[in-house]
Design a protein around this motif. Structure first.
Motif, PDB file in Angstrom:
ATOM      1  N   VAL A 168       0.841  -1.199   0.000  1.00 22.74           N
ATOM      2  CA  VAL A 168       0.000   0.000   0.000  1.00 22.74           C
ATOM      3  C   VAL A 168       0.877   1.251   0.000  1.00 22.74           C
ATOM      4  O   VAL A 168       0.617   2.215  -0.738  1.00 22.74           O
ATOM      5  N   TYR A 178      -6.903   6.163  -3.422  1.00 27.81           N
ATOM      6  CA  TYR A 178      -7.304   5.030  -2.582  1.00 27.81           C
ATOM      7  C   TYR A 178      -8.095   3.991  -3.380  1.00 27.81           C
ATOM      8  O   TYR A 178      -7.908   2.785  -3.222  1.00 27.81           O
ATOM      9  N   VAL A 181      -5.739   1.908  -5.448  1.00 24.27           N
ATOM     10  CA  VAL A 181      -5.008   0.953  -4.609  1.00 24.27           C
ATOM     11  C   VAL A 181      -5.903  -0.227  -4.274  1.00 24.27           C
ATOM     12  O   VAL A 181      -5.495  -1.392  -4.362  1.00 24.27           O
ATOM     13  N   ALA A 182      -7.144   0.078  -3.899  1.00 25.42           N
ATOM     14  CA  ALA A 182      -8.094  -0.992  -3.560  1.00 25.42           C
ATOM     15  C   ALA A 182      -8.306  -1.943  -4.733  1.00 25.42           C
ATOM     16  O   ALA A 182      -8.307  -3.163  -4.566  1.00 25.42           O
ATOM     17  N   VAL A 192      -7.755   0.090   2.725  1.00 23.88           N
ATOM     18  CA  VAL A 192      -6.651   0.942   2.266  1.00 23.88           C
ATOM     19  C   VAL A 192      -6.449   2.094   3.239  1.00 23.88           C
ATOM     20  O   VAL A 192      -5.326   2.399   3.648  1.00 23.88           O
TER      21      VAL A 192
END
Length: 221
Positions: A168, A178, A181-182, A192
């Protein structure tokens, strides 16, 4: 044909803006220009470009002791995670370089750079890389404490993070939102957020921009 990158050019000299616009390669679409702090904030907020080419010293700043470019970054960078900021200036002073990196810029190149160099830098920053003119990178490394002999210290810092937190951390430091990233790690946005809070706490950092500078200085990206 690949989609062109959108760019806003912020500089208080119209001749420089025109010349830069003409020198950028055809993969870059300049969608707006600005010549001071307030006009920069207005056009960047409206156009939401992929990259902002930002002069460090702009007129119109309201924060005492802060350059106009740094003020633009402070007011926009964290609010617009989908837009990357690349400082472009005649100045090569350590104070200017470190100031705008701390404020959220993804790189810093001098105005002596060629149109092709600037174009490559724009693409690199849009892809999440950090870009500096050769002699300027040392200022960032010095400012954030990354000397050649600090490998052990870096390892010790990374050991504070779990494997997932390290994943992360790298994505956030590269400028991922975010949600991105998720999606990449197949976890929820809430997870996250939890990991980011944990990473910042363990590394004793206060923002994602400090995290980017920390990771860049340690060559973790």
């Amino acid at each position: 044909m690949a989609e062109r990158l959108t760019v806003v050019v912020v500089d208080d000299h119209s001749i420089f803006r025109s010349g830069l616009r003409a020198d950028l390669d055809e993969s870059i679409d300049v969608v707006g220009e600005a010549d001071d702090v307030e006009s920069a904030i207005a056009v960047v907020t409206t156009r939401r470009p992929d990259v902002v080419l930002l002069d460090v010293h702009l007129p119109g700043g309201s924060s005492a002791g802060t350059s106009g470019g740094a003020e633009v970054l402070q007011r926009l960078a964290s609010a617009m995670p989908g837009t990357r900021f690349l400082a472009l200036s005649v100045s090569d002073s350590a104070e200017d370089v470190v100031g705008v990196i701390r404020a959220g810029a993804r790189g810093y190149i001098t105005k002596g750079s060629s149109g092709s160099d600037v174009s490559r830098a724009v693409h690199a920053v849009a892809d999440g890389d950090a870009v500096f003119s050769p002699r300027l990178a040392g200022f960032v490394l010095d400012a954030f404490g990354a000397a050649v002999g600090e490998t052990a210290a870096t390892d010790e810092e990374l050991d504070r993070l779990s494997a997932r937190e390290q994943e992360v951390m790298r994505l956030i430091a590269r400028g991922y939102a975010y949600k991105e990233v998720a999606s990449t790690l197949f976890i929820s946005i809430k997870t996250v957020e939890t990991h980011v809070s944990s990473v910042l706490r363990k590394l004793q950092l206060s923002s994602r921009h400090e995290l980017t500078a920390w990771a860049t200085a340690r060559k973790l990206l």
